[in-house]
Design a protein around this motif. Structure first.
Motif, PDB file in Angstrom:
ATOM      1  N   LYS B   2       9.654  -1.499 -10.623  1.00  0.00           N
ATOM      2  CA  LYS B   2       9.685  -3.004 -10.855  1.00  0.00           C
ATOM      3  C   LYS B   2       8.363  -3.425 -11.650  1.00  0.00           C
ATOM      4  CE  LYS B   2      12.119  -3.811  -6.658  1.00  0.00           C
ATOM      5  NZ  LYS B   2      12.353  -4.016  -5.163  1.00  0.00           N
ATOM      6  N   LYS B   3       8.265  -4.646 -12.456  1.00  0.00           N
ATOM      7  CA  LYS B   3       7.324  -4.736 -13.172  1.00  0.00           C
ATOM      8  C   LYS B   3       5.957  -5.495 -13.003  1.00  0.00           C
ATOM      9  CE  LYS B   3       8.985  -9.064 -15.148  1.00  0.00           C
ATOM     10  NZ  LYS B   3       9.438  -9.686 -13.855  1.00  0.00           N
ATOM     11  N   ASP B   4       5.938  -6.134 -11.938  1.00  0.00           N
ATOM     12  CA  ASP B   4       4.708  -6.752 -11.181  1.00  0.00           C
ATOM     13  C   ASP B   4       3.782  -5.871 -11.105  1.00  0.00           C
ATOM     14  OD1 ASP B   4       5.952  -9.492 -11.371  1.00  0.00           O
ATOM     15  OD2 ASP B   4       6.798  -9.096  -9.662  1.00  0.00           O
ATOM     16  N   LYS B   5       2.584  -6.174 -11.567  1.00  0.00           N
ATOM     17  CA  LYS B   5       1.436  -5.423 -10.875  1.00  0.00           C
ATOM     18  C   LYS B   5       0.877  -5.852  -9.764  1.00  0.00           C
ATOM     19  CE  LYS B   5      -2.678  -3.279 -12.671  1.00  0.00           C
ATOM     20  NZ  LYS B   5      -3.998  -3.435 -13.706  1.00  0.00           N
ATOM     21  N   ILE B   6       0.969  -5.132  -9.012  1.00  0.00           N
ATOM     22  CA  ILE B   6       0.253  -5.630  -7.562  1.00  0.00           C
ATOM     23  C   ILE B   6      -1.043  -4.746  -7.293  1.00  0.00           C
ATOM     24  CG2 ILE B   6       0.721  -5.334  -5.198  1.00  0.00           C
ATOM     25  CD1 ILE B   6       3.774  -5.763  -5.628  1.00  0.00           C
ATOM     26  N   THR B 158      -0.628  -9.298 -11.143  1.00  0.00           N
ATOM     27  CA  THR B 158       0.434 -10.210 -11.132  1.00  0.00           C
ATOM     28  C   THR B 158       0.227 -11.191  -9.697  1.00  0.00           C
ATOM     29  OG1 THR B 158       1.818  -8.932 -12.219  1.00  0.00           O
ATOM     30  CG2 THR B 158       2.858 -10.962 -11.498  1.00  0.00           C
ATOM     31  N   ILE B 159      -0.050  -9.965  -8.715  1.00  0.00           N
ATOM     32  CA  ILE B 159      -0.184 -10.638  -7.424  1.00  0.00           C
ATOM     33  C   ILE B 159      -1.255  -9.795  -6.528  1.00  0.00           C
ATOM     34  CG2 ILE B 159       0.914 -10.299  -5.250  1.00  0.00           C
ATOM     35  CD1 ILE B 159       2.559 -12.008  -6.869  1.00  0.00           C
ATOM     36  N   ILE B 160      -1.979 -10.540  -5.981  1.00  0.00           N
ATOM     37  CA  ILE B 160      -3.070  -9.846  -5.216  1.00  0.00           C
ATOM     38  C   ILE B 160      -3.031  -9.990  -3.836  1.00  0.00           C
ATOM     39  CG2 ILE B 160      -5.718  -9.609  -4.749  1.00  0.00           C
ATOM     40  CD1 ILE B 160      -6.101 -10.762  -7.580  1.00  0.00           C
ATOM     41  N   PHE B 161      -2.963  -9.052  -2.972  1.00  0.00           N
ATOM     42  CA  PHE B 161      -2.957  -9.095  -1.616  1.00  0.00           C
ATOM     43  C   PHE B 161      -4.349  -8.879  -0.857  1.00  0.00           C
ATOM     44  CE2 PHE B 161       1.360  -7.821  -2.516  1.00  0.00           C
ATOM     45  CZ  PHE B 161       2.122  -8.621  -1.594  1.00  0.00           C
ATOM     46  N   GLY B 162      -4.694  -9.662  -0.236  1.00  0.00           N
ATOM     47  CA  GLY B 162      -5.931  -9.504   0.643  1.00  0.00           C
ATOM     48  C   GLY B 162      -5.693  -8.845   1.938  1.00  0.00           C
ATOM     49  N   THR B 163      -6.075  -7.694   2.039  1.00  0.00           N
ATOM     50  CA  THR B 163      -6.036  -7.054   3.455  1.00  0.00           C
ATOM     51  C   THR B 163      -7.243  -6.354   3.662  1.00  0.00           C
ATOM     52  OG1 THR B 163      -5.034  -4.942   2.272  1.00  0.00           O
ATOM     53  CG2 THR B 163      -3.422  -6.489   3.289  1.00  0.00           C
ATOM     54  N   ASP B 164      -8.227  -7.223   3.514  1.00  0.00           N
ATOM     55  CA  ASP B 164      -9.608  -6.799   3.336  1.00  0.00           C
ATOM     56  C   ASP B 164     -10.332  -7.221   4.611  1.00  0.00           C
ATOM     57  OD1 ASP B 164      -9.298  -9.348   2.382  1.00  0.00           O
ATOM     58  OD2 ASP B 164     -11.075  -9.192   0.966  1.00  0.00           O
ATOM     59  N   GLY B 165      -9.597  -7.449   5.990  1.00  0.00           N
ATOM     60  CA  GLY B 165     -10.274  -7.632   7.254  1.00  0.00           C
ATOM     61  C   GLY B 165     -10.832  -8.824   7.381  1.00  0.00           C
ATOM     62  N   ALA B 166     -11.529  -8.804   8.566  1.00  0.00           N
ATOM     63  CA  ALA B 166     -12.028 -10.071   9.236  1.00  0.00           C
ATOM     64  C   ALA B 166     -12.986 -10.759   8.209  1.00  0.00           C
ATOM     65  CB  ALA B 166     -12.655  -9.968  10.743  1.00  0.00           C
ATOM     66  N   GLY B 167     -13.644 -10.027   7.590  1.00  0.00           N
ATOM     67  CA  GLY B 167     -14.673 -10.678   6.534  1.00  0.00           C
ATOM     68  C   GLY B 167     -14.149 -10.767   5.096  1.00  0.00           C
ATOM     69  N   SER B 168     -12.828 -10.854   5.057  1.00  0.00           N
ATOM     70  CA  SER B 168     -12.052 -10.961   3.744  1.00  0.00           C
ATOM     71  C   SER B 168     -12.733 -11.746   2.557  1.00  0.00           C
ATOM     72  CB  SER B 168     -10.641 -11.681   4.066  1.00  0.00           C
ATOM     73  OG  SER B 168     -10.037 -11.860   2.741  1.00  0.00           O
ATOM     74  N   VAL B 169     -12.941 -10.942   1.415  1.00  0.00           N
ATOM     75  CA  VAL B 169     -13.279 -11.730   0.290  1.00  0.00           C
ATOM     76  C   VAL B 169     -12.454 -12.775  -0.455  1.00  0.00           C
ATOM     77  CG1 VAL B 169     -14.001 -11.510  -2.280  1.00  0.00           C
ATOM     78  CG2 VAL B 169     -14.858  -9.891  -0.368  1.00  0.00           C
ATOM     79  N   LEU B 170     -10.923 -12.384  -0.119  1.00  0.00           N
ATOM     80  CA  LEU B 170     -10.090 -13.358  -0.627  1.00  0.00           C
ATOM     81  C   LEU B 170     -10.170 -14.553   0.293  1.00  0.00           C
ATOM     82  CD1 LEU B 170      -7.707 -14.137  -2.595  1.00  0.00           C
ATOM     83  CD2 LEU B 170      -6.206 -12.861  -0.967  1.00  0.00           C
TER      84      LEU B 170
END
Lengths: 469, 469
Positions: B2-6, B158-170
């Motif tokens: 698939k073409k999206d850059k995740i 294309t898409i950013i997932f924030g799975t960076d925990g309780a102190g998430s930067v996102l």
């Protein structure tokens, strides 16, 4: 004069009453406010913004001996007047007891009164156009920028109070400095609000009853209107940002706005001549609840009023809760003055559960005003409650009365008792164990009263056993 | 492909399972992690940190076809083993049904497994030592700093997932950028925690039962212990920061710590040889709940796992909830793949009430584990529930079973039903309407089951009428 140097950041309703009361207690107080002096500049740009003042607010104003002057600015509202889509109206009293009502009052006039009174004390100094940019909580230094000279300056204090409202700079310093574990929440409703105006008629008189708070409930949105002394009403539209057929996102043309008001609020529309100007030029405000803990940092700083606990406006208690803060703080000072750390700690211990409760009650009322006032079960409940309050004025208090007219109990007690009582009464009605009719006898009402009391106590007891309270 | 850059920010448990699953679905995925590769460096500094893995977690692992490999890392725990102050122990099963148990698993081993599996896909790239410093949500650009080269770099996605925990930067970017109304809460408990260790004995074996989660409940504080594969136990002390006779603030000397453990946890103390070192060298962790909304920004970014909903550890569901996020997200993708904005919106609509519910359940259990497990009413309740589950395995599920072993219903349904059922049963016991004894007949239990069901339904119905659910 007491020796501590007290700085209050924010000269709104809470800050100016706090300044007045601390001055009366002999403290030296410097108050800094980002806006110009509202007694000299009309900062509301021609719009009259009003608020509901009720018994808790008056109790605090009485303590500072400004209640009588405030009373002169008030317009009593004895109940709600509901407007349906056909233009029919239905009145609903706030209480079945005599002498229980709320008051419409101009924010600006009341704030001006408090500033005037505070300024009479030589130990109070007021500084306007001074924007607080940051508070160094460790060293109790408040940093400001003057909007007049563009200069930055710093003020050293013994104690700093943050009464700087929902967007508090002191609270932001707590959050960003991370010197302690700071529990914090900001919760927005899906709805925003916009203010409109029903002007006075040609004779300067009110065009609809000034003895009521007017509501146009429509399920997913509503209008309310509160009277002003000049004969006008301030109207507030509560509407979803994005959801439903009509919302702030899709009401972008004059045609759409006109169609919305013509179909949903035809009687109100006829009274709002500048609807198009106002709808597109007045800002859309957000509705949010802020809670946080702790309110204090050591013996140095304290949040009060909206800065500590901003709430949504649906119980008409925002200003009252902030004034009550000052009254509670005063009773704590009576007991513990001399050790600020203890004073702050005891104040929060005493006060936090109550401000949490009024925040939750205000959100409850958001749903009740929109949805439930048209619900037959709620209408029957309200009818029964009015009868009970009228016939047993010392034995029955609705949740609304507990919150609004019983200033000697805390909001949390009002919430726990009021919610259990509502649940009891609604279930008794749903189970057809109580009935209402036009002319209830005192004996019939006595039986209802006993049933409600019994069920309420049972509900509270069952919750307690389940560890829910 | 698939073409999206995740881009996935955070290669912890949630991020690595998400990467694996998106790769299996044919997406190109780049994962960035601030820490070094935990498969090469022992980042826990010699301590084995373990977690409870249960049915919801397994369901998600099964979807990604890694459940069997995970099973090999597990130590089953069939119930709690309570240790009283005299050293007596009392077992309490997690379920009356066969085959229902939770599992102790090493965070590091499980994370390594997921990274290994993800890395087998050529469409996955893993980047360690890459600290996310800021995310430009408008342009979906993630900014990083390399801990190896000290260089800063940016990644377009294309898409950013924030799975960076309780102190998430996102999440912090959402809060600080103020592009939309962001409801946010961080709520700390008054207690913190500290990890200690019971080592294996000389033969490398567990010194206490490895088939239990051990608890030393003492009202205002407690110890718990979970087994590790190497024969050791990870022990966690939960203790108030400032309140009570013993707290983290006043346990500052070796004498004080020894006296605390000698008087409160004598049997545990005998098994923790390095108590002094560990108490003073291991960090004191905070216990907090994070909730927020919305999780997404347009069709660009999404928070998942602890970044969206950090919870306290008392239900053993933190990791399970994060894994379940990935499973739910997968079902939404099955239905709506192709329009990320819709996918994100539908995902939150489906998921938010459940993560809110497990957050609240976990806080409930904090009080239950500390206080209630020693309460006679709760003990009777637990006894009855075990009997009901054993004799009516398809008709009765305790709240714990609904949450832990019923992965096909959501947490919110488990909460609503479980709380009502607890309230019903506790009140039936308090009112002496049900009894328990050593040998209940099936007929006696049948009657109890009917009573509990009837009361539970009544409670749910009454809450509904009162508008509380």
């Amino acid at each position: 004069m007491k020796k501590d140097k007290i700085v209050i950041v924010g000269a709104g309703l809470c800050g100016s009453l706090l300044a007045l009361r601390l001055a009366q207690r002999g403290h030296e107080v410097s108050v800094y406010e980002s806006r110009p002096d509202l007694r000299k500049v009309d900062i509301s740009a021609g719009r009259s913004i009003n608020l509901a003042l009720s018994d808790r607010g008056f109790k605090a104003l009485r303590l500072a001996r400004v209640d009588e002057k405030a009373r002169e600015l008030c317009i009593p509202m004895y109940g709600r007047l509901m407007h349906d889509i056909e233009g029919n109206t239905f009145a609903s009293s706030y209480s079945g007891r005599e002498g229980e009502y709320i008051n419409s009052i101009s924010r600006q006039d009341l704030n001006a009164l408090l500033l005037d009174e505070a300024e009479k004390h030589e130990n109070v100094s007021l500084h306007f156009n001074s924007k607080c940019t940051h508070i160094d909580i460790e060293n109790t230094i408040a940093h400001f920028k003057s909007y007049e000279t563009e200069e930055e300056f710093a003020v050293n204090a013994t104690i700093i109070f943050g009464t700087d409202g929902a967007g508090s700079v002191l609270r932001k310093s707590y959050y960003l400095e991370r010197k302690f574990l700071f529990s914090y929440s900001q919760e927005y409703l899906t709805h925003g609000y916009k203010e409109l105006e029903i002007p006075a008629n040609a004779e300067g008189m009110h065009q609809i009853s000034k003895e009521h708070l007017h509501i146009w409930p429509r399920g997913k949105y509503m209008l309310i209107a509160l009277p002003n002394l000049d004969g006008s009403f301030t109207v507030t539209l509560f509407l979803s940002y994005e959801e439903g057929t009509y919302n702030f996102k899709n009401l972008t043309t004059e045609e759409a706005v006109t169609e919305f008001f013509e179909t949903q609020f035809p009687d109100a529309l006829a009274l709002i001549p500048s609807i198009k100007d106002e709808f597109f030029n007045n800002p859309t405000g957000a509705l949010g609840t802020v809670k946080c803990s702790p309110w204090m940092y050591q013996n140095k700083t304290l949040l009060m009023g909206d800065a500590a606990h901003a709430i949504v406006p649906f119980y008409g208690q925002g200003m009252n809760a902030s004034f009550e803060d000052v009254a509670i703080f005063d009773t704590i000072l009576d007991e513990f003055e001399g050790d600020w750390e203890i004073v702050f700690k005891k104040y929060q211990e005493r006060r936090k559960k109550d401000t949490d409760a009024i925040a939750d009650l205000a959100v409850d009322n958001y749903y009740e005003m929109r949805d439930h006032v048209a619900n037959p079960l709620f209408k029957q409940k309200r009818k029964i409650e009015m009868d009970l309050e009228k016939n047993f004025p010392k034995d029955y208090y609705s949740k609304y009365s507990l919150v609004t007219f019983n200033e000697d109990i805390g909001y949390n007690e009002a919430l726990e008792k009021g919610r259990a009582q509502d649940k009891a009464l609604l279930n008794l009605i749903a189970d057809k164990e109580v009935f209402t009719s036009e002319n209830m006898t005192i004996e019939e009402l006595q039986i209802i009263l006993e049933k409600v009391k019994e069920q309420t106590n049972e509900i509270l007891q069952e919750d307690k056993i389940a560890g829910l309270s």
